[in-house]
Design a protein around this motif. Structure first.
Motif: not given
Length: 96
Positions: A6-17
């Protein structure tokens, strides 16, 4: 299948395609307590000043994730698919 914590996922930006909008980074997760799997990402609402005017959190079902890369999580959500809860966790008691 690649694994992430979860720590790695928190560092990624969510982008809507669907529209190319940056939704933000995951701040929380929904987890199925029976099997321990993440069922949804929660992205905190954007904007506001000192907590006023901030939009509600966005819940992104795991099935809407297209790809998890090094820097971003790509999702495919139409505007009518955003699940925005009545977030009772953020309601604060009045001082008065």
């Amino acid at each position: 299948m690649e694994r992430f914590n979860t720590c790695e996922l928190r560092d990624k930006e969510v982008i809507n395609l669907c529209d190319g909008v940056r939704l933000g980074c995951p701040t929380d997760f929904e987890i199925n307590t029976c099997d321990g799997k993440i069922t949804a990402l929660i992205v905190e609402g954007q904007g506001g000043f000192l907590g006023f005017g901030q939009s509600k959190d966005i819940i992104i079902p795991w099935c809407k994730i297209e790809c998890i890369g090094e820097d971003a999580i790509l999702v495919r959500l139409d505007r009518n698919e955003f699940i925005i809860p009545d977030d009772k966790r953020k309601k604060r008691k009045s001082f008065w």
